[in-house]
Design a protein around this motif. Structure first.
Motif, short mmCIF file in Angstrom:
data_model
loop_
_atom_site.label_atom_id
_atom_site.label_comp_id
_atom_site.label_asym_id
_atom_site.label_seq_id
_atom_site.Cartn_x
_atom_site.Cartn_y
_atom_site.Cartn_z
N CYS A 1 -26.50 -20.50 27.69
CA CYS A 1 -25.67 -19.75 26.74
C CYS A 1 -25.39 -20.57 25.48
O CYS A 1 -24.98 -20.03 24.46
N LEU A 2 -25.56 -21.87 25.57
CA LEU A 2 -25.41 -22.80 24.44
C LEU A 2 -23.97 -22.95 23.94
O LEU A 2 -23.75 -23.42 22.82
N TYR B 1 -23.43 -26.63 23.62
CA TYR B 1 -24.14 -27.11 22.42
C TYR B 1 -23.30 -26.87 21.18
O TYR B 1 -23.20 -27.72 20.29
N MET B 2 -22.67 -25.70 21.13
CA MET B 2 -21.91 -25.32 19.94
C MET B 2 -20.65 -26.17 19.80
O MET B 2 -20.29 -26.56 18.70
N VAL B 3 -19.96 -26.46 20.88
CA VAL B 3 -18.63 -27.06 20.77
C VAL B 3 -18.60 -28.58 20.93
O VAL B 3 -17.53 -29.19 20.79
N CYS B 4 -19.71 -29.21 21.17
CA CYS B 4 -19.70 -30.67 21.33
C CYS B 4 -19.31 -31.34 20.00
O CYS B 4 -19.98 -31.17 18.99
N PRO B 5 -18.23 -32.12 19.99
CA PRO B 5 -17.79 -32.74 18.74
C PRO B 5 -18.80 -33.75 18.18
O PRO B 5 -18.78 -34.06 16.99
N ASP B 6 -19.65 -34.25 19.05
CA ASP B 6 -20.57 -35.30 18.62
C ASP B 6 -22.00 -34.81 18.47
O ASP B 6 -22.88 -35.59 18.08
N GLY B 7 -22.24 -33.57 18.79
CA GLY B 7 -23.59 -33.01 18.62
C GLY B 7 -24.60 -33.62 19.56
O GLY B 7 -25.80 -33.62 19.28
N THR B 8 -24.11 -34.13 20.69
CA THR B 8 -25.02 -34.87 21.57
C THR B 8 -25.67 -34.01 22.65
O THR B 8 -26.40 -34.51 23.48
N MET C 1 -28.41 -31.35 23.50
CA MET C 1 -29.66 -30.92 22.87
C MET C 1 -30.17 -29.66 23.56
O MET C 1 -30.05 -29.52 24.77
N LYS C 2 -30.71 -28.74 22.76
CA LYS C 2 -31.19 -27.46 23.31
C LYS C 2 -32.71 -27.36 23.27
O LYS C 2 -33.26 -26.31 23.55
N VAL D 1 -15.49 -31.97 26.81
CA VAL D 1 -15.35 -30.65 26.20
C VAL D 1 -16.44 -29.71 26.73
O VAL D 1 -16.18 -28.56 27.11
N GLU E 1 -15.74 -26.20 28.81
CA GLU E 1 -16.03 -24.91 28.20
C GLU E 1 -17.18 -24.17 28.88
O GLU E 1 -17.38 -22.98 28.65
#
Ligand SMILES: Cc1ncc(C[n+]2csc(CCOP(=O)(O)OP(=O)(O)O)c2C)c(N)n1
Ligand code: SF4
Ligand code: SF4
Ligand code: SF4
Ligand SMILES: [Mg+2]
Lengths: 99, 305
Positions: A51-52, A55-62, A64-65, A82, A86
């Motif tokens: 659902c990603l 991916y969307m809510v990770c504060p650090d962008g770590t 990967m999709k 987080v 979520e």
């Protein structure tokens, strides 16, 4: 990987080694953040419905999709939890880091 | 730009958004809500973005020589001057004949509602081609949690301590969104990182509008709020669900509530799980609820939605 990675950086030893002005190359990472973490997110890809949200809510962008499968860049993940909190499918477990 | 053309903007979702990261390896606290706001906005705006940040957490955690977490053109501005410096960047790039670029500001609540307000007002007045995003963590966090004009009633900060007689902040949040809308800006919106797709849509809309645009995004701060790092999204969602934060847009002279719930979730529950509100009495909480209800009554009466 479409994100910056750690580059070798020689610490300045002389004033002449510093840049002339207070500016530097964008996306230049001299160290990782992995040591901040006491727990790590571990993804169960069988439970994951891609659902990603994580991916969307990770504060650090770590998160990967790439290739339709969730994975984590453990060099920069801080273990905030987080993503696991979520995830609607409980597909991420926060596992204690062992030294 | 009319609403019709705006509607034709291709939607950006986590599925189709770029895998590239433009705010990466930063030193924000684990679970920092501000970094969610910066990261997502930059993913929507893309590579050809000039980014300006005044003093504040996102500047402090992004530029620690030689660690440059901004993977786009980015700079730290003077604290009160982010909007005017962004105006200059946009004008400079235009003078160089550059096309297809966007200029964005990321400023905190203190940097926006207090110290940077005058420069922001000028930027909107001139309708400079800049998107200004205020990430609101409801205090001056980078210097150790001092009260700002957007700190809500009851909040414990280092400059508004909670004791027997005074229970934290005595004033209410400034009506920042309305102050900005009063300039008759082309587009302004409020958002919350607790509703990330809504925030993404608003950034995407602003991206496609030429001229001054503004987004006020509610962004939790586990360090300053006394909340667990893993609940940063949840708490920002609950703030909206209990009605203390509202989601709205202003465009073409019209205000629109994006979310107008029949019933609010519990304010008390939202407040008591945060360290910064723990000292509040039932009477304090009643006052927060009364202010919320007054504000919603006004919004529902005056804003057609
Ligand atoms: C002119 C000036 N005054 C004060 C400071 C000190 N200062 C740096 S960051 C900061 C707090 C910023 O608060 P806010 O804008 O809410 O952003 P946050 O840190 O919460 O993200 C302050 C007071 C400064 N850098 N420059
Ligand atoms: S634990 Fe936090 S930093 Fe790590 S992947 Fe999950 S959300 Fe991102
Ligand atoms: S939130 Fe959970 S289900 Fe959704 S993509 Fe992430 S791991 Fe998979
Ligand atoms: S103090 Fe708050 S806003 Fe600043 S980096 Fe930490 S979590 Fe983010
Ligand atoms: Mg702040």
């Amino acid at each position: 990987m479409e994100r910056p990675v750690k580059k070798d950086f020689k610490r300045p030893t002389h004033i002449n080694d510093y840049p002339v002005g207070p500016q530097y190359e964008a996306g230049h990472l001299a160290e990782t953040n992995a040591s901040w973490r006491s727990v790590r997110p571990v993804v169960d890809n069988d439970k994951c419905i891609n659902c990603l949200i994580c991916y969307m809510v990770c504060p650090d962008g770590t998160i990967m999709k790439t290739d339709g499968k969730i994975s984590v860049d453990y060099d920069y993940c801080k273990g905030c939890g987080v993503c696991a909190h979520e995830c609607p499918k409980d597909a991420i477990a926060m596992v204690k880091e062992e030294l | 730009m009319t609403n019709d053309t705006v509607l034709k903007i291709p939607r950006i979702t986590p599925k189709n958004m770029t895998e590239k990261e433009f705010f990466y390896g930063h030193k924000a606290c684990a679970g920092c809500g501000g970094s969610v706001a910066v990261r997502l906005a930059l993913k929507v705006l893309g590579e050809r973005t000039y980014t300006a940040l005044p003093a504040g957490c996102m500047a402090a955690v992004g530029f620690i020589f030689p660690q440059m977490a901004f993977n786009t053109n980015a700079l730290i501005t003077t604290f009160p001057g982010v909007a005017s410096m962004a105006s200059g960047i946009a004008a400079g790039a235009k003078a160089l004949g550059q096309k297809d670029f966007k200029t964005v500001c990321f400023a905190g609540d203190g940097g926006t509602a207090d110290i940077g307000l005058q420069a922001l007002s000028g930027m909107i007045d001139r309708d400079d081609d800049v998107l200004y995003i205020c990430y609101d963590n409801e205090a001056y966090m980078n210097t150790g949690i001092q009260k700002s004009g957007l700190t809500p009633y009851g909040t414990l900060t280092t400059t508004t301590p909670a004791g027997k007689n005074i229970h934290g902040t005595k004033t209410n949040k400034k009506n920042l969104f309305e102050i900005i809308a009063a300039h008759d800006i082309k587009y302004a919106a409020t958002a919350s990182i607790g509703y990330p797709q809504d925030y993404i849509n608003k950034v995407n809309k602003a991206k496609h509008i030429k001229g001054a645009t503004f987004i006020h995004v509610y962004a939790s701060c586990p360090t300053g709020w006394g909340t667990p790092t893993n609940t940063s999204i949840e708490i920002a969602r609950e703030a909206v669900d209990c009605g203390l934060i509202f989601l709205a847009e202003y465009q073409n002279g019209d205000y629109k509530l994006n979310k107008n719930p029949k019933e609010f979730k519990s304010v008390k529950e939202y407040l008591t799980k945060q360290g910064r509100f723990k000292h509040m009495t039932d009477a304090d909480i009643e006052q927060v609820i009364a202010y919320r209800d007054m504000k919603w009554e006004r919004m529902r009466r005056n804003w057609n939605s």
